[in-house]
Design a protein around this motif. Structure first.
Motif, PDB file in Angstrom:
ATOM      1  N   ALA A 158       0.827  -1.284  -0.004  1.00 27.08           N
ATOM      2  CA  ALA A 158       0.083   0.082  -0.005  1.00 27.08           C
ATOM      3  C   ALA A 158       0.987   1.235  -0.042  1.00 27.08           C
ATOM      4  O   ALA A 158       0.425   2.185  -0.757  1.00 27.08           O
ATOM      5  CB  ALA A 158      -1.005  -0.153   1.135  1.00 27.08           C
ATOM      6  N   LEU A 159       1.903   1.072   0.713  1.00 18.39           N
ATOM      7  CA  LEU A 159       2.924   2.382   0.789  1.00 18.39           C
ATOM      8  C   LEU A 159       3.393   2.593  -0.526  1.00 18.39           C
ATOM      9  O   LEU A 159       3.622   3.753  -1.080  1.00 18.39           O
ATOM     10  CB  LEU A 159       4.092   1.885   1.594  1.00 18.39           C
ATOM     11  N   LYS A 160       3.701   1.611  -1.319  1.00 17.10           N
ATOM     12  CA  LYS A 160       4.385   1.698  -2.727  1.00 17.10           C
ATOM     13  C   LYS A 160       3.403   2.198  -3.591  1.00 17.10           C
ATOM     14  O   LYS A 160       3.754   3.033  -4.782  1.00 17.10           O
ATOM     15  CB  LYS A 160       5.001   0.027  -3.197  1.00 17.10           C
ATOM     16  N   GLU A 161       2.109   1.758  -3.440  1.00 14.63           N
ATOM     17  CA  GLU A 161       1.018   2.129  -4.423  1.00 14.63           C
ATOM     18  C   GLU A 161       0.523   3.491  -4.219  1.00 14.63           C
ATOM     19  O   GLU A 161       0.506   4.200  -5.183  1.00 14.63           O
ATOM     20  CB  GLU A 161      -0.025   1.296  -3.925  1.00 14.63           C
ATOM     21  N   TYR A 162       0.530   4.094  -2.783  1.00 20.39           N
ATOM     22  CA  TYR A 162      -0.018   5.138  -2.895  1.00 20.39           C
ATOM     23  C   TYR A 162       0.780   6.264  -2.230  1.00 20.39           C
ATOM     24  O   TYR A 162       0.615   7.581  -2.211  1.00 20.39           O
ATOM     25  CB  TYR A 162      -1.287   5.247  -1.462  1.00 20.39           C
ATOM     26  N   GLY A 163       2.126   6.011  -1.944  1.00 26.59           N
ATOM     27  CA  GLY A 163       3.193   6.990  -1.348  1.00 26.59           C
ATOM     28  C   GLY A 163       3.915   7.548  -2.608  1.00 26.59           C
ATOM     29  O   GLY A 163       3.755   7.298  -3.691  1.00 26.59           O
ATOM     30  N   TYR A 164       4.952   8.067  -1.993  1.00 31.22           N
ATOM     31  CA  TYR A 164       5.989   8.826  -3.153  1.00 31.22           C
ATOM     32  C   TYR A 164       6.593   7.743  -3.867  1.00 31.22           C
ATOM     33  O   TYR A 164       6.820   6.576  -3.213  1.00 31.22           O
ATOM     34  CB  TYR A 164       6.814   9.867  -2.510  1.00 31.22           C
ATOM     35  N   ASP A 165       7.255   8.039  -5.052  1.00 30.88           N
ATOM     36  CA  ASP A 165       8.099   6.998  -5.744  1.00 30.88           C
ATOM     37  C   ASP A 165       9.260   6.643  -5.106  1.00 30.88           C
ATOM     38  O   ASP A 165       9.940   5.641  -5.124  1.00 30.88           O
ATOM     39  CB  ASP A 165       8.367   7.180  -7.032  1.00 30.88           C
ATOM     40  N   ILE A 166       9.816   7.554  -4.287  1.00 27.01           N
ATOM     41  CA  ILE A 166      11.015   7.638  -3.526  1.00 27.01           C
ATOM     42  C   ILE A 166      10.827   8.082  -2.082  1.00 27.01           C
ATOM     43  O   ILE A 166      10.232   9.019  -1.666  1.00 27.01           O
ATOM     44  CB  ILE A 166      12.204   8.503  -4.008  1.00 27.01           C
ATOM     45  N   PHE A 167      11.368   7.197  -1.207  1.00 27.01           N
ATOM     46  CA  PHE A 167      11.213   7.504   0.207  1.00 27.01           C
ATOM     47  C   PHE A 167      12.211   6.520   1.082  1.00 27.01           C
ATOM     48  O   PHE A 167      12.776   5.728   0.471  1.00 27.01           O
ATOM     49  CB  PHE A 167       9.695   7.125   0.880  1.00 27.01           C
ATOM     50  N   GLU A 168      12.534   7.015   2.125  1.00 23.66           N
ATOM     51  CA  GLU A 168      13.405   6.192   3.153  1.00 23.66           C
ATOM     52  C   GLU A 168      12.558   5.349   3.965  1.00 23.66           C
ATOM     53  O   GLU A 168      11.731   5.833   4.566  1.00 23.66           O
ATOM     54  CB  GLU A 168      14.330   6.797   3.796  1.00 23.66           C
ATOM     55  N   GLY A 169      12.943   4.215   4.156  1.00 27.69           N
ATOM     56  CA  GLY A 169      12.101   3.379   4.982  1.00 27.69           C
ATOM     57  C   GLY A 169      12.966   2.410   5.968  1.00 27.69           C
ATOM     58  O   GLY A 169      13.985   2.014   5.573  1.00 27.69           O
ATOM     59  N   VAL A 170      12.257   2.247   7.248  1.00 27.46           N
ATOM     60  CA  VAL A 170      13.059   1.159   8.075  1.00 27.46           C
ATOM     61  C   VAL A 170      12.054   0.091   8.358  1.00 27.46           C
ATOM     62  O   VAL A 170      10.713   0.450   8.629  1.00 27.46           O
ATOM     63  CB  VAL A 170      13.670   1.860   9.369  1.00 27.46           C
ATOM     64  N   ILE A 171      12.430  -0.885   9.090  1.00 29.76           N
ATOM     65  CA  ILE A 171      11.315  -1.892   9.613  1.00 29.76           C
ATOM     66  C   ILE A 171      11.917  -2.208  10.943  1.00 29.76           C
ATOM     67  O   ILE A 171      12.911  -2.536  11.412  1.00 29.76           O
ATOM     68  CB  ILE A 171      11.440  -3.233   8.779  1.00 29.76           C
ATOM     69  N   LEU A 172      10.860  -2.193  11.841  1.00 29.88           N
ATOM     70  CA  LEU A 172      11.073  -2.423  13.400  1.00 29.88           C
ATOM     71  C   LEU A 172      10.697  -3.723  13.884  1.00 29.88           C
ATOM     72  O   LEU A 172       9.163  -4.039  13.459  1.00 29.88           O
ATOM     73  CB  LEU A 172      10.424  -1.281  14.268  1.00 29.88           C
ATOM     74  N   CYS A 173      11.076  -4.473  14.237  1.00 31.53           N
ATOM     75  CA  CYS A 173      10.773  -5.631  15.194  1.00 31.53           C
ATOM     76  C   CYS A 173      10.591  -5.274  16.498  1.00 31.53           C
ATOM     77  O   CYS A 173      11.618  -5.096  17.465  1.00 31.53           O
ATOM     78  CB  CYS A 173      11.923  -6.709  15.214  1.00 31.53           C
ATOM     79  N   ASN A 174       9.485  -4.827  16.876  1.00 33.12           N
ATOM     80  CA  ASN A 174       8.956  -4.020  18.301  1.00 33.12           C
ATOM     81  C   ASN A 174       8.639  -4.853  19.516  1.00 33.12           C
ATOM     82  O   ASN A 174       8.442  -6.272  19.005  1.00 33.12           O
ATOM     83  CB  ASN A 174       7.917  -3.186  18.183  1.00 33.12           C
ATOM     84  N   LYS A 175       8.772  -4.629  20.542  1.00 33.17           N
ATOM     85  CA  LYS A 175       8.723  -5.399  21.818  1.00 33.17           C
ATOM     86  C   LYS A 175       9.639  -6.557  21.861  1.00 33.17           C
ATOM     87  O   LYS A 175       9.381  -7.634  22.370  1.00 33.17           O
ATOM     88  CB  LYS A 175       7.282  -6.277  21.561  1.00 33.17           C
ATOM     89  N   SER A 176      10.786  -6.196  21.360  1.00 34.02           N
ATOM     90  CA  SER A 176      12.066  -7.025  21.582  1.00 34.02           C
ATOM     91  C   SER A 176      12.524  -7.454  22.874  1.00 34.02           C
ATOM     92  O   SER A 176      13.083  -8.444  23.121  1.00 34.02           O
ATOM     93  CB  SER A 176      13.299  -6.433  20.581  1.00 34.02           C
ATOM     94  N   ASP A 177      12.046  -6.760  23.902  1.00 34.90           N
ATOM     95  CA  ASP A 177      12.257  -7.066  25.297  1.00 34.90           C
ATOM     96  C   ASP A 177      11.335  -8.258  25.747  1.00 34.90           C
ATOM     97  O   ASP A 177      11.755  -8.846  26.718  1.00 34.90           O
ATOM     98  CB  ASP A 177      11.782  -5.815  26.223  1.00 34.90           C
ATOM     99  N   LEU A 178      10.405  -8.555  25.115  1.00 34.27           N
ATOM    100  CA  LEU A 178       9.672  -9.987  25.219  1.00 34.27           C
ATOM    101  C   LEU A 178      10.256 -11.258  24.710  1.00 34.27           C
ATOM    102  O   LEU A 178       9.973 -12.112  25.121  1.00 34.27           O
ATOM    103  CB  LEU A 178       8.102  -9.799  24.910  1.00 34.27           C
ATOM    104  N   ILE A 179      11.086 -11.083  23.668  1.00 34.25           N
ATOM    105  CA  ILE A 179      11.516 -12.336  22.806  1.00 34.25           C
ATOM    106  C   ILE A 179      12.914 -11.615  22.591  1.00 34.25           C
ATOM    107  O   ILE A 179      13.143 -10.829  21.674  1.00 34.25           O
ATOM    108  CB  ILE A 179      10.926 -12.567  21.750  1.00 34.25           C
ATOM    109  N   ASP A 180      14.090 -12.049  23.254  1.00 33.99           N
ATOM    110  CA  ASP A 180      15.397 -11.640  23.089  1.00 33.99           C
ATOM    111  C   ASP A 180      16.193 -12.915  22.174  1.00 33.99           C
ATOM    112  O   ASP A 180      17.552 -12.576  22.154  1.00 33.99           O
ATOM    113  CB  ASP A 180      16.030 -11.277  24.339  1.00 33.99           C
TER     114      ASP A 180
END
Length: 317
Positions: free
Chosen positions: A208-230
């Protein structure tokens, strides 16, 4: 940045420079290490089975992937060093930056992902930092946002404002907010205790981000709640790692409750945007530039001298 296991030589357990495939067992090894192994041995390093042939070929695709990984690793290390000097504060741009002839850039960053993955907690941490509580926030039903700014000029001439949007994570309403996907930076958040949230990033939020967003952007992915699974060998970490590599994004293991890596992640994302020349030029040319009353009253005229980093704004000085 963790090294994918596929990039490590099974013999030395170090990242490979020239990966080769031992044809008979189909596994990849560092060329020099495999050659040393085969001088005195006639078995596969992985299976220990006797080899009928010691023939091997360079694994071109893996070699290219490792080179790309090394480049990204070098870039991430550089940004990490720079980010320690970057001060991002809550609130609107200080008046001192508005009163002078600085280029004013307004960066838009969006938080995307399912509900209850911790997007609101991340936003609140960036807003309040160590004052955040362990409160569990209700699901966001409409875009929430905060304003931030760089506490000093970037490259001595850019006054930078940041707007961070937390978009609702209810999948059935994802297209309702599609206009908000037009951002310069995207933070894709999954919950490490719920693998489905990573699958939805891959199948729903990122497309959806690729379809509706700008053609160029910077992105990161977060594995959140990593305190629960280390345990970084957990399957969701491996899948997230592969997703980040395929889409050329940095991967962070975060906890909005403890604050682990949240500010580092955000600083590095802002730096990535500001070091992306295409994005910066678009920011300078767009309506994101806030003109002072002095600028608005003065007639447009050619620049006659002086140095400016706003090359696309030569008539505004």
């Amino acid at each position: 940045m963790n090294i994918p296991n596929d990039y490590l030589c099974p013999i030395t357990l170090e990242i490979m420079n020239i990966p080769v495939i031992l044809i008979e067992d189909g596994r990849s090894y560092e060329k020099a290490s495999l050659e040393r192994w085969l001088i005195n041995k006639n078995t596969s390093p992985m299976t220990n089975k006797v080899l009928k042939s010691k023939e091997f070929v360079i694994n071109i695709s893996l070699k290219n992937a490792i080179e790309e990984f090394r480049e990204k690793q070098t870039k991430a290390q550089h940004y990490q060093e720079m980010s320690t000097a970057l001060e991002i504060k809550t609130g609107a741009l200080p008046q001192k930056f508005k009163d002078k002839n600085y280029c004013q850039l307004l960066i838009k960053i969006c938080l995307l992902g399912d509900r209850y993955v911790g997007k609101t907690s991340i936003l609140k941490y960036l807003q309040f930092q160590d004052q955040i509580s362990n409160k569990v926030y209700a699901a966001t039903i409409g875009p929430d946002m905060i304003s931030l700014h760089l506490n000093r000029l970037f490259k001595n001439c850019y006054a930078v404002s940041i707007v961070l949007f937390d978009l609702p994570g209810e999948l059935k309403w994802k297209d309702l907010w599609k206009s908000q996907y037009q951002c310069h930076g995207a933070i894709l958040v999954c919950d490490v205790t719920n693998p489905k949230t990573l699958q939805n990033i891959e199948k729903i939020w990122y497309p959806a981000l690729k379809e509706y967003g700008y053609d160029i952007f910077e992105g990161v992915i977060l594995c959140n709640k990593s305190d629960l699974i280390d345990d970084l060998t957990d399957e969701i970490y491996k899948d997230a790692e592969q997703f980040s590599i395929r889409n050329n994004m940095s991967l962070f293991y975060t906890s909005a409750i403890t604050g682990k890596n949240v500010q580092i992640m955000f600083n590095q994302l802002v730096l990535s945007i500001l070091n992306n020349n295409v994005l910066v030029n678009r920011l300078k040319e767009s309506d994101n530039i806030v003109l002072t009353s002095k600028h608005k009253e003065e007639p447009r005229k050619e620049k006659t001298g002086g140095n400016s980093c706003c090359t696309s704004l030569d008539n505004i000085h």
